[in-house]
Design an enzyme around this catalytic site. Structure first.
Site, PDB file in Angstrom:
ATOM      1  N   SER A 162     -24.392 -13.705  14.224  1.00 47.69           N
ATOM      2  CA  SER A 162     -23.328 -14.018  13.525  1.00 47.69           C
ATOM      3  C   SER A 162     -23.262 -12.732  12.449  1.00 47.69           C
ATOM      4  CB  SER A 162     -23.211 -15.398  12.949  1.00 47.69           C
ATOM      5  OG  SER A 162     -21.947 -15.709  12.026  1.00 47.69           O
ATOM      6  N   MET A 170       9.527  13.764  -3.461  1.00 47.21           N
ATOM      7  CA  MET A 170      10.259  15.054  -3.467  1.00 47.21           C
ATOM      8  C   MET A 170      11.797  14.741  -4.083  1.00 47.21           C
ATOM      9  SD  MET A 170       9.258  16.578   0.182  1.00 47.21           S
ATOM     10  CE  MET A 170      10.046  15.498   1.008  1.00 47.21           C
ATOM     11  N   GLY A 172       9.570   9.061  -3.945  1.00 47.52           N
ATOM     12  CA  GLY A 172       9.571   9.829  -5.229  1.00 47.52           C
ATOM     13  C   GLY A 172       8.849  11.104  -5.130  1.00 47.52           C
ATOM     14  N   CYS A 207     -19.104 -13.888   9.727  1.00 42.26           N
ATOM     15  CA  CYS A 207     -18.985 -15.190   9.130  1.00 42.26           C
ATOM     16  C   CYS A 207     -18.746 -14.898   7.508  1.00 42.26           C
ATOM     17  CB  CYS A 207     -19.925 -16.327   9.181  1.00 42.26           C
ATOM     18  SG  CYS A 207     -21.522 -15.696   8.722  1.00 42.26           S
ATOM     19  N   ARG A 222      19.654  15.310  -0.307  1.00 46.36           N
ATOM     20  CA  ARG A 222      18.241  14.526  -0.329  1.00 46.36           C
ATOM     21  C   ARG A 222      17.226  15.063   0.808  1.00 46.36           C
ATOM     22  NH1 ARG A 222      20.291   8.677  -2.399  1.00 46.36           N
ATOM     23  NH2 ARG A 222      22.449   8.994  -1.998  1.00 46.36           N
ATOM     24  N   HIS A 270     -22.443 -18.465  -8.653  1.00 47.86           N
ATOM     25  CA  HIS A 270     -22.498 -19.809  -8.173  1.00 47.86           C
ATOM     26  C   HIS A 270     -21.035 -20.541  -8.388  1.00 47.86           C
ATOM     27  CE1 HIS A 270     -23.032 -24.283  -9.226  1.00 47.86           C
ATOM     28  NE2 HIS A 270     -23.763 -24.065  -8.302  1.00 47.86           N
ATOM     29  N   LYS A 310      15.371   9.260   6.964  1.00 51.66           N
ATOM     30  CA  LYS A 310      16.721   9.226   6.398  1.00 51.66           C
ATOM     31  C   LYS A 310      17.477   9.536   7.399  1.00 51.66           C
ATOM     32  CE  LYS A 310      16.872   9.689   2.053  1.00 51.66           C
ATOM     33  NZ  LYS A 310      17.127   8.287   1.473  1.00 51.66           N
ATOM     34  N   TYR A 331     -15.737 -14.242  17.867  1.00 51.98           N
ATOM     35  CA  TYR A 331     -14.830 -15.223  16.943  1.00 51.98           C
ATOM     36  C   TYR A 331     -15.075 -14.579  15.479  1.00 51.98           C
ATOM     37  CZ  TYR A 331     -19.236 -17.171  15.365  1.00 51.98           C
ATOM     38  OH  TYR A 331     -20.535 -17.465  15.076  1.00 51.98           O
ATOM     39  N   ARG A 369      18.016  -1.599   5.747  1.00 45.20           N
ATOM     40  CA  ARG A 369      16.771  -1.357   6.080  1.00 45.20           C
ATOM     41  C   ARG A 369      16.075  -2.753   6.356  1.00 45.20           C
ATOM     42  NH1 ARG A 369      15.500   0.578   0.024  1.00 45.20           N
ATOM     43  NH2 ARG A 369      16.451  -0.947  -1.145  1.00 45.20           N
TER      44      ARG A 369
END
Lengths: 890, 890
Positions: free
Chosen positions: A768, A103, A101, A836, A92, A452, A22, A856, A336
Site C-alpha cells: 500500500s 492576444m 486574454g 492510501c 479577433r 494532530h 473560435k 485500489y 459554449r
C-alpha cells in the site's frame, strides 16, 4: 494555390488547427444553419506565412482577404466605409488552444468621421455611436498603434473632472465628440500621423496587429507555461458587428439550455431589449428573464428556443448561448458548454442519458470529481458575500458555525449542554480529543495539514483550519485577536474548512445533498471502473460511513487513534514510561481487550468487506505531554515549590519526554522501527486483531484481516514483523482451535522500499503506497514545516506546478510508485497494490494510480464518491490497463 | 574411474574447488618441496557422493582411502595402530571458502590403549601421551560420537577438586590414566558401546563425521549468512601428526618472514624447544626469539630461513609460518599471509616492489585503506589495556587527553593558559565554537553523528564523542557521573574518538606517522587512479591540510561554518531577526566583507585547484539561541522580574525562535529553499565569492569557483538560483571591468533530484551527490535520532548489513546515484559528477562511486590519503569504467 481565407460556411468544427478554436466554432454554427453574423477566418497558415515573409501579408493572402470581404459586404448588404450602410466588423485572434486574454481584439472596425454619423443615424443614438467610435480609437490605438491606453484614460478622467461627472455613462454625445477630437490629437502626437480614416487600411493594420500579438511577451510566456508549441500560429476572425440597441425590435441576452444551478431542463437566462452586451454588464438596467422575450418578440423567442434545442442536440451538452436581436432578426454570437454547479452537472448528465442524448460513459466524463466535494459537506451558501477575518490552511473541508471556546473541557461542557462550539487552540494534543468530539470544528494557530488537529478532524469529517497564524490567542484572557478585532469566549464565528477562512458571526449554510441522480451516476461509475475504491477509517462510525458512501472496503485503518482515546491515554503513557519489558507488558495487557473491541466493532460494520489494519505508526512521544509545557511547569515549581512531590514527578516525566524527544520525529523511531525494538507492542495489537477475528468467526462471520506493517525500508524489517504476525496467528488459532485466513503486507512510504520492492515483495502479500510520507521523503519536505514556510510561495511563484501533498507528483513520487509496482510484481505477479495517502481521493492522482496498474485507491470516507467517479473516468480514458485486474481484485 | 582421493603431492593451489582451501595449500607446499607432514585429501566430490548415497562412503572411495593410507604409512614408516611405530593422524575438514570454526576436526587419531603406551615410550613423556589420549577421546566423542563435552569437563573438574589441583597441567600421567578410564565409562554409558579401539574404525567414523559436519546447524547458518552455496561440500584432510616434544632435538614455533609491526625485512618469531604448539599457547614456558634457534639447531635454522624466503617468494607476500621440529627434522605445518599493522603493510608493500617481488598494482592492493586511518590521527598505544568508563558514538576519530571543562569560556581560558582541556557538554551550539577551538576534544551526552559538535569537530580534525548518554552531566556542580564514578572539573580523562570510549586519567599515545613509504605508495596510487579525490574544507587551514594530504581540490566548502564564528553570530542573528528585507540587507552588508575574506583565504591556499562552494544550507534557527533555554529563562523572569526589560527582550527573541522552529528541521526550510525565499542571503554569498575571485584575478591568479546550490528537488529551484548567480556574476564583472569563469551546479541529496536528474541537468554544470542527506531521505532515517535510538540494534541484529551512514547502501541509495548519473548524462554527456557525503572517504563506497562513473569523491582532509588509495584499488579492480574520464576531469 493554397487557400488561406475561409468564409464561415466553408469551415467546420474539425478544422481547429487551421481556423483556430473560435473560427472553427463559428463555422460549425454557420453550417448547422444558425443565424451567425456573417464573416470569414484568415487561417493559422496565413499567420505562419506572415512570419516567414518577415512580417508581411503576401499579395496572394491579401487578395483572398479582399475577395472574402467582398462576399461579406454582399451578404450583409453593408459596405466597409459606406456612408449610408456602413459595415462594421470585429477583428479577433483565435488559436488552436484557448489563450484567454493573451492576444488582441479590435471591435467596431470601420468607424471613421463619416461612418459614425451614419451609425448615429441608423441607431437613432448619437451618444452610442460616438462612444463606440471613441472606444474603437482607443482599442485600435492600443492594439494596432501601440499607444499606451494610459494616455486615453488620463484624458477621460480629466474630462470627467472638468465636467463634474463621476462615471462615463454621464457623458453625452457632445462630450464624446470633444473626447474624440482630443483622442485623435493623442494619436497624432504619438504616431506623427492622423488616425487612419480609411477602413481598409484599418482592417489590414488590425490583421497585422493580431498576427503580431501571437509573439507578444505575455503570449510567449503563456505558451511556455502551458506547453503550447510556438509554431501553431493564430487565425484571425473578421465578423460583421450586429447591434441590439437599434430600437425596441432589438435586444441582447444570454441563456443556458438548462438551469445551471439545479440542472432542471428549462431555458434559463435573461435579456435586455434595445441594448448591447455592455449594458447588461454595466448593470444600469435590470435584465428580464428570458421567458419575457416570448411576450416581447414571440417569433424570435420560438426561433431561439428551437435553436437552443438544436445546439444542445448538436453539442450533446448544456449550452451557454449569447444572442443579439437586430431589428427583429436573431443572431447567435456564441455558444459554449455552460458552466454549472456540481448538483446541476450530475442532474444534467443523468437526464441526458435518460433522454438518449449521451451514453453512460459520456455522462461519467461530464462531472468533475473535484466539484463533488461541495456536495458531501455542509457548506456556506455561495450567494453570501464573505467577509474574511483571517485565513489559515484548509485542513479539513466543510463549514461550521459556533461559539468560540479555548479549552477542550469547556468544549465538552458546552457541547453537552447542546451548544454548538468551535474549539480554538494554538495546537491540539491527544488530551484534547474529548473537546474535538464535542466541537463543530477546530481552528489552530499553529501546525500544518498533518498536525494532530488536522488528522483527527479529517478522520471525523469535521471542518478544521490549521496554522492560522493571524490569530493571536490569549488563553488566559480567553480571547483571540486579529489586528484590532478581538473575539471573546462565547462569540460566534463561522469557518470554512475548504478554504481556510474564519469569519465573524453566523453565515447561511447549505446542507449536503446526495440526490437520486448522484446515486445513479455513482452506480454507473461502479459498473465502469476497473480499480477499487476503499476508505481510510479508524472506528466503527467511519467504517459505517465508508460503506454508505460506497467503499469496497477499508484500505487504511490506523490504530494510533485508538490509543489517543482519553480513557486509554493514561494506560498508553504507563506503557511508554515502563522501565522494563515486564511493566510494559502489564500496560499492554490492559490495552489488549480495548483494541480487540475496536476491531470487533469495525469488522462488524464492514460486514466481511476487506479491512487493512496498519500497526502502530507514530513515535511514542506523541502520546506524552508537551515537552515545552513541562519545561515551564518544572521551572516554575523549582522556584515556587522546590521540595514538592509534584516537582519530582514532573521532573521525572520531563526526563523521559526529553529522552524520547527527536530532532526529526518524521524520520525517527516510528513505524515498524517501534515494532522491531518493542515487539511486545505489535504483538499486543496483532493479538487483539486475531482475537476479534476468532470471536466473529465463531459467530459465523468471515473476516480476513490484512495486516499492514508501516515504514518498512529494508526487507529484513518486514521479514521479522511477518514472522511476529504469523507466530501470534498460530498461537490464537491454537488457543481457539480454529482456522482463519489473513494476509500480511506493507506500506511503501520510504523511497528505499520502492527501490528495493523486488526484495520486499518476497515477504509481502500486498503493497500500500503511503503517498503522504513518500511525498515527504521523496521531496525532502516536512509537510508540517513546508506548508507554513515555503511551499505556498513555491506554488504561487510556479516553482512547483501544484501542491505535491494534494496532487501526486508523477515525475518524482510517481516514478517511485511505478518502480515499486513493477519490481514488486516481478517477484510476485499476484501482488495486490494500492494507495492510501490523501492522493487516493484526488482525481489526477487516481488516474495515475490506474495507469500505474494499482488495484485500489483508499481515501477519506467523505471522498469515496469522488474517487468512484474519478476511477470510472480513468477507466474510460485509458481502457483496461491490466488484464489481471478483475472486480474481485478490488 | 573418478579419482576421489589425492595424495598431497598430487594436488596444487589451483585445485581449491576439489581439495578445499586447506588441502590445496598443503598440496602446494608439498609440491614446492617443503617438508610438510605427509598426508592426503579426500575430495569435495567424495563428500557430495557421500550425501548422494544417503550418507554412506562408497566401496570405491573407501578403497582409494585405504590405498592412500597405505602410501602414507609407507612414507612415514609408521603404521596406524602399530604397537611400536604407531601412526597418528589429524582429520580435518576443509571447504573451498574458509568457514572458521564451523566444521569439525579430530587430532591424534590412531590412539588406543596400546598405541598410547608406544607414544609414551617414544616421547619419553607418559604424561604427554596419556593427556593426548584423553584429549583424543574427548574430541572424538564430541565430534564423532555426539556426546556433549560437558560430561567430560564436569568429570575433569571433579577430578581436579578431589586432588586439590587448580589447573590441568598439575595432573600427572597416573591421574590422566584414571581420567581415561572414567572417560571411557562416559562413552559406554552414552553409546552403549566401548570406545572404539580399532584405529581404522576410528578413521572412517571420523571421515563420516567431517562429511556430516558440512550440514550441521551452524555450518548451514554460516553459509546462508555468507552466501556460500550448499552444494560445494567439504574435503577431508588426513595428515600424519608430528611432535615437537620428543626431546631437545625437537621443538615448535611460529615466525613471520618480516616484522609484522614495523615491516622491517627480518625474520620475526619465537619458538620453544621440546614443546608442542599447545605449550606455547599455555604460556607456562617463555618462548625464545626465533634467532636463538640458530644457536640451538643451526642446520634447522638455516633450512627454515631458506624455506621462509622460498615461501615469501612463492606467495609473493609476507608469510606467517607454523613449524615443528621432530627429532631434528623440520616440518612446515602451515603458511599463510601474515597479519600486519598499517605501518608494516605499507612498508612491506613498498619494499617488495623495490625488491622486484611484486608490481606497483599489487602493492596498492596489499594495503587496506581502512587501516590508514590510524596513521593519520594521534591514537592510543595498542599495547595499553583500556578501562572504559563510558562509551558514546565515535563522532570524530583520534584520541586526546585533557582536563575536563564544562563551558566554552572556561575551555578558552584554560586553553589560552596552555592547558589541554576536553570540553564536556550536553550538546554544543554555535556559541561554543571558541571553546571547541581551544579544546583537544569534545564529548557530548546528546546528539548524533551529524550534531553540531560532531560536524565541527570532524571539520577541524579534532576527536569527538557524541551521544554519550551514560554521562550524567551536572553543569551547576561542574561534574559528571557515570554510575558511582564522579569526574570533577579539572580531572584528567582520555577519549578515543575512533571507538567512542571515555577513559579516566592519561593514557599513552602514538603520534601520527606519514612515512616515506606511505608517500611513495600514495604517489603510485595517484598515478593509477582514474577518479579524482577532493577534500571537504571550510577554511584556509583545512584547505592547506587538504593539499598536504594530496587532494585534487575542494569538493565541498560549506559556508555555514563561516556564519558560526563567534564574532559573526550577533550579525547573523541580526540578519535573521530582521523584520524587513531592508534590515536584513543591512546585516548582510556587514557579513559581505567577512565572507569575501574567507573565500580569498581559501582560494589563496588552494593555488588554483578547483573549489566547490556550497551556499548556505542549514535552517535559520540553528544560528539562534536554544529554544528550551529561552523558555526556562522567560519562565523564571516572569516569576522574578515580571517588569524587566530583559524579560521583554527574551520574550521577543523566544517568539522569533518559536516562529522559526520546525517539527522536522532536516526536511524544513533550509538549503536552496532559503535562497528562494530570502534571495538576498544567497546574493550576498555569491557576491562575496565573485568579489574574492575578482581580487585574486587582479593579482594574476586564475580562480574558477564552482558554485553549488544545495537541496534542489525541482529543476525550477536550480533554474532560479542559477539566474541569481549569473546576475551577480555579471554585476561584479561589470563593476570590476573584467571577466572570470565559474560554473553552477547542484547537490543531489533529495530522492526527487536523482529521479528527475534529466531535467535538473539542463540547469547544472555539475552534480555532487550529498549522500549524507540522500541516505537520510532514502531510508527515511533522521541520522541524529536513528543512531541513538534504533540503528545500533538494527546493525547488531543484522537487520541492516552495515551502518548506511558509514558504508553507502548500494541497493537503495546507490540505485538513486546510478539513476542520477545516467539521467544527468543523458541530458548533458559532459556533466561532471562527484560525491561529497562522508561515504566519499570509505573504501567500498569509493569503489561503488568509481563503478557508477563519478568523476570524483570528496571527503574530510584526514581521509584523503585513504581515498586516494581506495580510488587506485577501484581502478585496478574494475579497469577504466568510462573512457571520457581523464586525469583532467578529476
Amino acid at each position: 494555390m493554397t487557400k488561406f481565407v475561409y468564409l464561415f460556411h466553408e469551415g467546420n468544427s474539425n478544422m481547429r488547427e487551421l481556423l483556430g478554436g473560435k473560427g472553427a466554432n463559428l463555422a460549425e454554427m454557420t453550417n448547422i444553419g444558425l443565424p451567425v453574423p456573417f464573416g470569414f477566418t484568415i487561417s493559422t497558415q496565413a499567420c505562419n506565412a506572415y512570419y516567414e515573409a518577415g512580417k508581411e501579408i503576401s499579395p496572394e493572402v491579401k487578395e483572398q482577404i479582399e475577395d472574402a470581404l467582398y462576399e461579406l459586404e454582399r451578404k450583409t448588404g453593408k459596405i466597409l466605409g459606406d456612408q449610408n450602410q456602413p459595415l462594421l466588423v470585429s477583428v479577433r485572434s483565435g488559436s488552436v488552444f484557448s489563450m484567454p486574454g493573451m492576444m488582441d481584439t479590435v471591435l467596431n472596425l470601420g468607424m471613421n468621421d463619416q461612418t459614425v454619423e451614419a451609425i448615429a443615424h441608423l441607431t437613432g443614438n448619437a451618444r452610442f455611436a460616438y462612444d463606440s467610435y471613441r472606444r474603437f480609437i482607443q482599442m485600435f490605438s492600443d492594439v494596432v498603434l501601440q499607444i499606451d491606453v494610459y494616455h486615453f484614460e488620463r484624458l477621460l478622467e480629466e474630462t470627467r473632472e472638468q465636467k463634474g461627472y463621476t462615471a462615463d455613462p454621464e457623458l453625452t454625445a457632445e462630450d464624446w465628440k470633444e473626447v474624440i477630437i482630443k483622442y485623435k490629437e493623442i494619436v497624432k502626437e504619438h504616431t506623427k500621423q492622423d488616425f487612419p480614416q480609411d477602413p481598409k487600411e484599418q482592417l489590414f493594420l488590425a490583421i497585422n496587429a493580431v498576427f503580431d500579438s501571437w509573439n507578444n511577451q505575455r503570449a510567449i510566456i503563456y505558451r511556455r507555461l502551458n506547453k503550447i508549441p510556438d509554431h501553431l500560429g493564430t487565425a484571425v476572425n473578421i465578423q460583421s458587428m450586429v447591434f441590439g440597441n437599434m430600437g425596441n425590435d432589438s435586444g441582447t441576452g444570454v441563456a443556458f439550455t438548462r438551469n445551471p444551478s439545479t440542472g432542471e431542463k428549462i431555458l434559463y437566462g435573461e435579456y435586455l431589449i434595445n441594448a448591447q452586451g455592455e449594458d447588461v454588464v454595466a448593470g444600469i438596467r435590470t435584465p428580464q428573464p428570458i421567458q419575457v422575450l416570448s411576450k416581447d418578440m414571440p417569433k424570435v423567442y420560438d426561433q431561439f428556443l428551437q435553436i437552443s434545442q438544436l445546439l444542445e442536440q448538436h453539442y450533446q451538452d448544456m449550452q451557454d448561448i449569447e444572442f443579439t436581436v437586430e431589428r427583429g432578426k436573431l443572431f447567435i454570437l456564441q455558444t459554449r458548454n455552460g458552466k454549472r454547479t456540481a448538483q446541476a452537472a450530475i442532474r444534467i448528465a443523468v437526464d441526458m442519458v435518460n433522454e438518449g442524448i449521451i451514453d453512460q460513459q459520456t455522462a461519467l466524463l461530464r462531472v468533475d470529481p473535484d466539484q463533488l466535494n461541495q456536495l458531501l459537506h455542509r457548506r456556506i451558501d455561495d450567494s453570501y458575500e464573505r467577509q474574511q477575518l483571517a485565513k489559515g490552511l484548509p485542513a479539513s473541508p466543510g463549514a461550521a458555525t459556533g461559539q468560540v471556546v479555548f479549552d477542550a473541557d469547556e468544549a465538552e461542557q458546552l457541547g453537552n449542554e447542546g451548544k454548538k462550539v468551535i474549539l480554538v487552540r494554538p495546537e491540539t494534543t491527544p488530551d484534547d480529543i474529548h473537546g474535538i468530539i464535542a466541537s463543530q470544528a477546530i481552528v489552530t494557530s499553529r501546525g500544518g495539514m498533518t498536525s494532530h488537529a488536522a488528522v483527527v478532524a479529517r478522520g471525523m469529517g469535521k471542518a478544521c483550519i490549521c496554522g492560522c497564524e493571524a490569530l493571536k490567542i490569549d488563553l488566559d484572557a480567553k480571547q483571540f485577536s486579529v489586528g484590532n478585532t478581538i473575539v471573546h469566549y462565547g462569540d460566534v464565528i463561522t469557518i470554512d474548512g475548504s478554504t481556510g477562512e474564519v469569519m465573524l458571526g453566523e453565515i447561511p449554510m447549505i446542507d449536503p445533498q446526495l440526490s437520486e441522480e448522484f446515486q445513479q451516476l455513482l452506480s454507473w461509475a461502479d459498473e465502469t471502473r476497473q480499480i477499487g475504491v476503499r476508505a481510510n477509517a479508524d472506528n466503527p462510525a467511519d467504517a459505517k460511513k465508508s460503506l454508505e458512501f460506497g467503499a469496497d472496503g477499508i484500505g487504511l485503518c490506523r490504530t494510533e487513534h485508538m490509543f489517543m482515546d482519553i480513557k486509554r491515554i493514561p494506560i498508553v503513557q504507563e506503557m511508554i514510561l515502563a522501565e522494563t519489558s515486564e511493566e510494559r507488558k502489564q500496560a499492554l495487557d490492559q490495552l489488549l481487550p480495548m483494541q480487540q473491541g475496536d476491531f470487533e466493532g469495525i469488522f462488524l460494520e464492514m460486514k466481511g468487506h476487506p479491512v487493512t489494519i496498519r500497526l502502530l505508526d507514530p513515535p511514542m512521544h506523541e502520546f506524552l505531554p508537551d515537552k515545552e509545557d513541562l519545561i515551564v511547569d518544572v521551572t516554575k515549581l523549582q522556584l515556587t515549590e522546590p521540595n514538592s512531590a509534584e516537582l519530582k514527578r514532573k521532573e521525572k516525566l520531563l526526563k523521559k519526554v526529553q529522552q524520547l524527544a527527536e530532532f526529526n520525529p518524521m524520520l525517527g523511531h516510528r513505524g515498524c522501527r517501534l515494532g522491531m525494538i518493542y515487539p511486545e507492542i505489535y504483538e499486543m495489537q496483532v493479538r487483539a486483531i486475531f482475537n476479534a477475528v476468532a470471536k466473529l468467526t465463531e459467530q459465523g462471520m468471515t473476516v480476513t484481516p490484512e495486516i499492514m506493517i508501516p515504514l518498512v525500508g529494508h526487507v529484513n524489517e518486514l521479514k521479522r514483523m511477518r514472522e511476529l504476525v504469523i507466530n501470534i496467528a498460530n498461537q490464537v488459532m491454537g488457543e481457539q482451535s480454529m482456522h482463519f485466513d489473513y494476509t500480511v503486507g506493507t506500506m511503501i512510504e520510504i523511497p528505499r522500499a520502492a527501490l528495493t520492492a523486488d526484495e520486499i515483495a518476497e515477504q509481502a502479500d500486498f503493497f500500500s503506497f503511503g503517498t503522504n510520507d513518500l511525498t515527504q521523503t521523496t521531496f525532502g519536505y516536512s509537510r508540517d514545516d513546508a506548508e507554513g514556510k515555503f511551499l505556498q510561495a513555491y506554488i504561487e511563484q510556479k516553482v512547483l506546478p501544484e501542491n505535491p501533498f494534494a496532487v501526486l507528483d508523477q515525475q518524482g513520487v510517481g516514478k517511485l510508485i511505478q518502480t515499486g509496482v513493477s519490481l514488486g510484481r516481478q517477484t510476485k505477479p499476484s501482488l495486490k497494490t494500492g494507495i492510501c495517502g490523501e492522493h487516493g481521493g484526488e482525481k489526477k492522482s487516481i488516474e495515475f494510480c490506474y495507469q500505474a496498474g494499482l488495484n485500489y485507491v483508499s481515501c477519506s470516507p467523505y471522498r469515496v464518491p469522488l474517487a468512484r467517479l474519478a476511477a470510472a473516468q480513468a477507466t474510460i480514458k485509458h481502457g483496461i490497463v491490466k488484464e489481471q485486474m478483475t472486480v474481485a481484485s478490488k
